[in-house]
Motif scaffolding. Sequence first.
Motif, short mmCIF file in Angstrom:
data_model
loop_
_atom_site.label_atom_id
_atom_site.label_comp_id
_atom_site.label_asym_id
_atom_site.label_seq_id
_atom_site.Cartn_x
_atom_site.Cartn_y
_atom_site.Cartn_z
N GLU A 111 0.86 -1.17 0.00
CA GLU A 111 0.20 -0.03 -0.04
C GLU A 111 0.98 1.21 -0.07
OE1 GLU A 111 -3.44 2.13 2.73
OE2 GLU A 111 -2.64 0.13 3.35
N GLN A 112 0.71 2.19 -1.10
CA GLN A 112 1.49 3.27 -0.89
C GLN A 112 0.61 4.51 -0.38
OE1 GLN A 112 4.64 4.00 -3.14
NE2 GLN A 112 4.12 1.70 -2.66
N LEU A 113 1.72 5.28 0.47
CA LEU A 113 1.41 6.47 1.19
C LEU A 113 2.05 7.68 0.53
CD1 LEU A 113 1.20 5.05 4.79
CD2 LEU A 113 -0.79 5.02 3.08
N ALA A 114 1.43 8.95 0.83
CA ALA A 114 1.94 10.10 0.49
C ALA A 114 3.39 10.21 1.19
CB ALA A 114 0.92 11.08 0.32
N VAL A 115 4.19 10.93 0.53
CA VAL A 115 5.38 11.63 1.15
C VAL A 115 5.41 13.05 0.93
CG1 VAL A 115 7.96 11.35 1.25
CG2 VAL A 115 6.60 9.15 0.81
N CYS A 116 5.41 13.74 1.86
CA CYS A 116 5.08 15.09 1.72
C CYS A 116 6.66 16.00 2.35
CB CYS A 116 3.98 15.59 2.46
SG CYS A 116 2.55 15.16 1.69
N ASN A 117 6.62 17.06 1.93
CA ASN A 117 7.88 18.05 2.47
C ASN A 117 7.14 18.62 3.54
OD1 ASN A 117 6.43 20.04 1.28
ND2 ASN A 117 7.85 20.49 -0.39
N ALA A 118 8.20 19.66 4.31
CA ALA A 118 7.66 20.30 5.40
C ALA A 118 6.55 21.20 5.16
CB ALA A 118 9.08 21.11 5.84
N ALA A 119 6.22 21.61 3.82
CA ALA A 119 5.12 22.56 3.48
C ALA A 119 4.11 21.72 3.43
CB ALA A 119 5.63 23.40 2.39
N GLY A 120 4.01 20.50 3.37
CA GLY A 120 2.84 19.56 3.14
C GLY A 120 2.55 19.41 1.76
N GLU A 121 3.53 19.68 0.83
CA GLU A 121 3.60 19.11 -0.59
C GLU A 121 3.88 17.73 -0.98
OE1 GLU A 121 4.67 23.92 -1.70
OE2 GLU A 121 6.23 22.37 -1.56
N ARG A 122 3.14 17.06 -1.53
CA ARG A 122 3.51 15.71 -1.90
C ARG A 122 4.58 15.60 -3.04
NH1 ARG A 122 -0.25 10.86 -4.04
NH2 ARG A 122 -1.80 11.64 -2.52
N ILE A 123 5.73 14.77 -2.79
CA ILE A 123 6.81 14.69 -3.61
C ILE A 123 6.76 13.36 -3.98
CG2 ILE A 123 8.14 16.71 -2.58
CD1 ILE A 123 9.96 14.28 -1.17
N GLY A 124 6.37 12.45 -3.53
CA GLY A 124 6.09 11.05 -4.02
C GLY A 124 5.35 10.20 -3.29
N THR A 125 5.36 8.93 -3.18
CA THR A 125 4.70 7.97 -2.43
C THR A 125 5.81 6.90 -2.14
OG1 THR A 125 4.01 6.45 -4.27
CG2 THR A 125 2.77 8.37 -3.61
N VAL A 126 5.45 6.17 -1.07
CA VAL A 126 6.22 5.14 -0.60
C VAL A 126 5.42 4.03 0.07
CG1 VAL A 126 6.60 5.79 1.92
CG2 VAL A 126 8.48 4.65 0.77
N GLU A 127 6.06 2.84 0.26
CA GLU A 127 5.41 1.41 0.87
C GLU A 127 5.01 1.94 2.09
OE1 GLU A 127 4.14 -1.93 2.78
OE2 GLU A 127 4.04 -1.54 0.50
N ARG A 128 3.59 1.32 2.53
CA ARG A 128 3.35 1.62 3.91
C ARG A 128 4.43 1.23 5.17
NH1 ARG A 128 -2.72 0.23 6.43
NH2 ARG A 128 -2.01 0.32 8.62
N GLY A 129 4.85 0.00 4.68
CA GLY A 129 5.85 -0.67 5.88
C GLY A 129 7.27 0.18 6.20
N ALA A 130 7.48 1.09 5.14
CA ALA A 130 8.51 1.77 5.49
C ALA A 130 8.50 3.02 6.09
CB ALA A 130 9.40 1.90 4.13
N VAL A 131 7.06 3.69 6.29
CA VAL A 131 7.01 4.92 6.71
C VAL A 131 7.52 5.28 8.06
CG1 VAL A 131 5.20 5.36 5.07
CG2 VAL A 131 4.68 4.63 7.42
N ARG A 132 7.55 4.13 9.14
CA ARG A 132 7.98 4.51 10.35
C ARG A 132 9.40 4.49 10.53
NH1 ARG A 132 3.12 6.48 10.89
NH2 ARG A 132 1.50 5.22 11.62
N ALA A 133 10.09 3.64 9.88
CA ALA A 133 11.57 3.42 9.83
C ALA A 133 12.03 4.80 9.32
CB ALA A 133 11.98 2.31 9.08
N LEU A 134 11.32 5.40 8.46
CA LEU A 134 11.95 6.67 7.84
C LEU A 134 11.29 7.99 8.37
CD1 LEU A 134 11.73 5.54 4.05
CD2 LEU A 134 13.68 5.51 5.38
N GLY A 135 10.51 7.77 9.51
CA GLY A 135 9.83 9.02 10.17
C GLY A 135 9.05 9.62 9.25
N ILE A 136 8.27 9.05 8.30
CA ILE A 136 7.71 9.88 7.37
C ILE A 136 6.34 10.06 8.03
CG2 ILE A 136 6.62 9.91 4.90
CD1 ILE A 136 9.03 8.57 4.33
#
Length: 283
Positions: A111-136
Amino acid sequence: MSGHREMPVPAWVAPARALAHRPPVVPRVPFAVAGQAVGSVAPGVMGGIVLDRGADRAEGGGATTASLVKESHAGAERWHLACTPADATRALAMLANALRRAGRCGAWRNEQLAVCNAAGERIGTVERGAVRALGIATRAVHLVACAPDGRQWVQQRAFDKPSHPGRWDTLMGGMVSAQDTVESALARETWEEAGLRTQALQDLAHGGHVDFARPSDEGEGVGYMVERIDWFRATVPEGMVPANQDGEVERFELLEAAEVQARLAQGAFTPEAALVLAGFCGW
């Protein structure tokens, strides 16, 4: 549980809120993608990680030019997944797969989740299983639903759920995927978890939000959870009964307010549901 304060704030609420906002156990290193700050990683997480460009080429569409580097930025070190903005999603997929091979991810969800910058703008997506490891940072939705007589519908999470198995939850709680708006996630998750169409509910309204920033045990304890939960309230019409569709719910119960509050005091609900319900109660 009408959504208005009718009793003193229970003793469990303040500690629960404190647990929802905790700094990392050890300082984390900022993480950027295509020059944009998006998260953080624990020391050692990126050590030995190698991006598999062969797998990327096998997916077609041309090879992704990406590299994982530790660099100095604004007077501090950061990990940088260097790539073009157009390649951010594919580069993140390469990194997520590498973390998975190294055992540094949470449960893989496809499952893909949005990856946003500090301004809340989406710059891409990533697998849900990786978001906590990457602090996204992620977003989620919950639905607090009552019967017309004021009793509340709650669910017990399936015992094979990767997080909080068997714990009690609101009628529905789920992630906002990369394809979703908050409203579409609410509708999709309400159907998948409870077999109810949001248009059939009465008095559906946004109730508020709860923020989390705390250590996570995903990826062998190297994760960090940053999440905003938008919660909604509604009434399930008389004669309408929730029925799970996706296998993620063990059962539903319709409880009096006193029983919900007793289970909250016992710590039977997930941390997220507990604070959503605290907001619903006006605490």
